[in-house]
Design an enzyme around this catalytic site. Structure first.
Site, PDB file in Angstrom:
ATOM      1  CG  ASP A 173      -2.000   0.919   1.308  1.00  0.00           C
ATOM      2  OD1 ASP A 173      -2.679   1.125   0.295  1.00  0.00           O
ATOM      3  OD2 ASP A 173      -2.205   1.509   2.389  1.00  0.00           O
TER       4      ASP A 173
ATOM      5  CE  LYS B 297      -5.192  -0.810  -1.221  1.00  0.00           C
ATOM      6  NZ  LYS B 297      -5.834  -0.137  -0.082  1.00  0.00           N
TER       7      LYS B 297
HETATM    8  P1  IMP Z   1       1.758  -0.325   3.867  1.00  0.00           P
HETATM    9  O1  IMP Z   1       2.878  -0.253   4.848  1.00  0.00           O
HETATM   10  O2  IMP Z   1       0.989   0.973   3.818  1.00  0.00           O
HETATM   11  O3  IMP Z   1       2.198  -0.762   2.493  1.00  0.00           O
HETATM   12  O4  IMP Z   1       0.686  -1.323   4.423  1.00  0.00           O
HETATM   13  C1  IMP Z   1       0.852  -2.659   4.447  1.00  0.00           C
HETATM   14  C2  IMP Z   1      -0.149  -3.309   5.363  1.00  0.00           C
HETATM   15  O5  IMP Z   1      -1.352  -2.524   5.557  1.00  0.00           O
HETATM   16  C3  IMP Z   1      -0.601  -4.582   4.711  1.00  0.00           C
HETATM   17  O6  IMP Z   1       0.250  -5.643   5.060  1.00  0.00           O
HETATM   18  C4  IMP Z   1      -1.993  -4.740   5.234  1.00  0.00           C
HETATM   19  O7  IMP Z   1      -1.963  -5.431   6.468  1.00  0.00           O
HETATM   20  C5  IMP Z   1      -2.501  -3.331   5.458  1.00  0.00           C
HETATM   21  N1  IMP Z   1      -3.337  -2.867   4.337  1.00  0.00           N
HETATM   22  C6  IMP Z   1      -3.025  -1.968   3.382  1.00  0.00           C
HETATM   23  N2  IMP Z   1      -4.023  -1.781   2.519  1.00  0.00           N
HETATM   24  C7  IMP Z   1      -5.017  -2.606   2.918  1.00  0.00           C
HETATM   25  C8  IMP Z   1      -6.331  -2.887   2.404  1.00  0.00           C
HETATM   26  O8  IMP Z   1      -6.825  -2.345   1.383  1.00  0.00           O
HETATM   27  N3  IMP Z   1      -7.041  -3.809   3.106  1.00  0.00           N
HETATM   28  C9  IMP Z   1      -6.567  -4.450   4.212  1.00  0.00           C
HETATM   29  N4  IMP Z   1      -5.352  -4.223   4.720  1.00  0.00           N
HETATM   30  C10 IMP Z   1      -4.583  -3.303   4.071  1.00  0.00           C
END
Ligand code: IMP
Ligand code: MG
Length: 178
Positions: free
Chosen positions: A107, A135
């Site tokens: 994300d 994403k």
């Molecule tokens: P990042 O550090 O922002 O890339 O987030 C990673 C973590 O956030 C993932 O391993 C998920 O646990 C959670 N996450 C991010 N986007 C989503 C989503 O759309 N649905 C559910 N969990 C999400």
């Protein structure tokens, strides 16, 4: 009334069949890539649990499994803080080993950036990332997964391991919350 999680999903983004087909493709690709390398597949708990299980079983080369449990400080359900706490570290040493991180979604990228830096410091022979979902619109740092199941739009998704407030991980598909 009996629970029907499907009614709490606005629409299905990636169906069970699409996941199975893509996981088989990735498994074949990774089997070629890691043949003879005795790769360590690292499951990032809890979100990657189903993807990890299916992906590893679609791979035909030798591999070892390890598990890491992480959580980010001060995150709410929809936004990661980027400050990661290691709740369970790897059991094995990865120095000199080929390592593939298996994660549910990239994300902001902050969690995987942190993790990649942390594991790189242990001097693996190679370190790559395989995410079921990506994403890219949400990215806040310079990182891209080496292998991706599906690139998805900027919507909050759940199912197939992904949760909303701890729930919905057991849905067999990836859907958008109603
Ligand atoms: P990042 O550090 O922002 O890339 O987030 C990673 C973590 O956030 C993932 O391993 C998920 O646990 C959670 N996450 C991010 N986007 C989503 C989503 O759309 N649905 C559910 N969990 C999400
Ligand atoms: Mg999560």
């Amino acid at each position: 009334m009996k629970t029907d999680m499907n009614r709490e999903v606005d629409h299905i983004l990636v169906s069970q069949e699409q996941i199975a087909q893509r996981v088989a493709e990735l498994g074949a690709q990774l089997s070629e890539e890691y043949d003879g390398k005795n790769v360590i597949l690292v499951c990032i708990l809890k979100g990657a649990v189903h993807f990890f299980s299916d992906l590893s079983r679609s791979m035909t080369c030798h591999l070892e499994m390890d598990f890491m449990s992480i959580s980010s400080y001060g995150n709410n359900a929809r936004k990661t803080s980027g400050i990661v706490r290691i709740a369970k570290d790897l059991d094995s040493s990865i120095t000199g080993r080929h390592v593939l991180i298996v994660e549910d979604i990239m994300d902001s990228g902050l969690t995987l950036k942190y993790l990649k830096d942390l594991l790189s410091a242990r001097k693996p022979a190679s370190l790559k990332i395989c995410c079921l979902l990506d994403k890219p619109e949400r990215r806040e740092c310079d990182i891209t997964p080496d292998y991706v199941g599906f690139v998805i739009p900027n919507e909050f998704v759940l199912g197939y391991g992904l949760d909303y407030d701890g729930l919905y991980r057991n849905l067999p598909y990836v859907g958008v919350k109603a």
